[in-house]
Design an enzyme around this catalytic site. Structure first.
Site: not given
Lengths: 323, 323
Positions: B293-295
């Site tokens: 996650g977190e891009g």
């Protein structure tokens, strides 16, 4: 050629493996990228790996079989024209390298000086082979780099790549022959016949390095030699597509560990490449249907290796962050 | 929310398609990368696309269901700690963004202000939903960027992602539930039960945007709103993993063309992601088993988009080179 290859630093790699489990993210969340960082750490011999000076060497040469028989969609004069584009930074690999912050050096190992027609004779004499090896080794020796991309250019060179793969990896010869830059059906038939003829010609030869000299070519030999030279400098290598991978196949057949410092940047659309990668047990980082050569697929993967290292070296552990 | 979305510039895209066939390399050799360049060109409304100012927005929020029930391997306090790491540039996405030459802005849309427990009540009231949409739209409005990465952080947020996917895409609910950051067997069972309860609770609701408000969460809503805001600015978007993709699922169910300006950076190891991508008909650029996650997976793909554009805009055609 392959005596006394250095091994990776297992202690540095193990330190990164341990750090990866403690870094400020769920353990295992970067999966393969953590393994890439370990791999770089092992060859850089440091527990804080980083990629700051990636470099590409693009070797270019001409092929007797392509001059004598239309096995490519392009005339052999295109090799020299593309080489000029590399030198002027106008090619696809140049554009990719600017994005990756990498240098590119194009090396002429035989443009306008075609190899022997592999259907009938050795691609390279022992003297030419040695000369090319020395040139490639010298090029690697002068690099200021922490990650090396190896690429190639040479109109017609998927023909020697297929011959090399068929001779060394075996199986149905035709299955190693693809359309390269986009040869038509008649050209594909000529290409298959040429590869079969070359493979039959060298049927008695078992030394993989001799097979390279017989049915490879100048830039294929240079790629193989540069790979070994990089190993001696403990410089990790990103391999490109079908031609580059077939060029290093003789190394791993002569010495099982010879490609431990190499990863495969991408899987080419040239059908033989996936077969070769299966054979080598190497998984490509990218699978984008590219089929350009000139190191482009490997260069496309360079930012991933740099990110993998940054993900270890620039991110604190939970203990460092909360402690 | 989805009225009057602009379309891509078909003329610019067609010009790049044509140029791709003439650029100094075999036609089709870059395959998918040429299509990426076309796609950027269409949204940038230019026949010379480039990516020079990529930007990431990372939305973070807390979840009532995670506070009330142990559906994650981590306590909800970790959301705030990670947010601080983004702000100080110490996280994995920060390290990746430096390699990609991208900016990162972490946006608090509900840290320490958990959503309703989706098992029993709506995640967001209509007022909170609107507030978050406006915040996300304003953030996109202030960007100076030519490519947008959308990421998220919120402990427990693969639970609302699974509820959203199950409610909108259907099928076996349990199949949408994975281990997220690495929850154990008991946690996985709690997570499945929570998702089933949430999906049953909203069984009568058919408006996809209402489903988002009911079982999504703050950062999921922000991702959806930012995606629409980017579209209104004709700004192409790289989507990240399971949570981001589930966040934009309501958009495409409400308006078939709503994600035309989005590509998917990578396929996550979270099993629901591949199912969602199949549903959306989108192929991920990378498939590296990441699940952070977190891009991060989207950011890992940014250099490929930049290279694709450079491969069109910085490389001459055969005619330009030889002419």
């Amino acid at each position: 050629m392959l005596q006394g290859l250095p091994a990776a630093d297992a202690v540095a790699a193990a330190a990164v493996h341990e750090r990866a489990a403690q870094v400020l993210r769920p353990s295992g969340a970067l999966a393969w990228l953590d393994e890439l960082a370990e791999w770089v750490a092992g060859w850089h011999r440091t527990d804080r790996p980083k990629v700051e000076r990636p470099a590409a060497l693009i070797f270019a040469g001409d092929h007797g079989v392509a001059a004598a028989e239309a096995v490519s969609a392009y005339p052999t004069t295109v090799t020299a024209a593309m080489f000029e584009a590399y030198r002027q930074g106008r090619s696809t690999i140049s554009a990719f390298a600017r994005q990756a912050g990498a240098s590119v050096d194009a090396v002429d190992v035989g443009i306008g000086r075609p190899t022997g027609d592999i259907r009938f004779e050795a691609a390279l004499t022992p003297e030419r082979f040695e000369e090319i090896v020395e040139l490639a080794v010298a090029k690697v020796g002068r690099l200021d780099a922490d990650l090396l991309v190896l690429g190639e250019m040479g109109i017609g060179n998927t023909t020697p790549a297929a011959a090399l793969s068929a001779a060394l990896a075996g199986g149905e010869t035709a299955a190693w022959v693809g359309r390269g830059t986009g040869v038509d059906d008649a050209g594909l038939a000529r290409k298959r016949a040429a590869v079969q003829q070359a493979v039959r010609r060298i049927a008695g030869i078992t030394d993989p390095i001799e097979v390279l000299r017989e049915v490879g070519g100048a830039e294929l030999t240079a790629v193989a030699a540069a790979t070994v030279a990089a190993r001696r400098r403990s410089l990790p290598v990103v391999l490109d597509g079908y031609v580059v991978t077939s060029s290093v196949l003789p190394l791993v057949m002569a010495e099982r560990t010879a490609l431990d410092h190499c990863i495969v940047g991408h899987c080419s659309a040239e059908p033989g490449h996936r077969r070769l990668l299966d054979r080598l047990g190497k998984r490509p980082l990218l699978d984008l249907d590219m089929r350009l050569g000139e190191g482009s697929g490997a260069m496309a993967a360079v930012p991933l290796v740099a990110m993998a290292c940054a993900g270890i070296s620039e991110v604190p552990t939970f203990a460092e962050w909360f402690g």
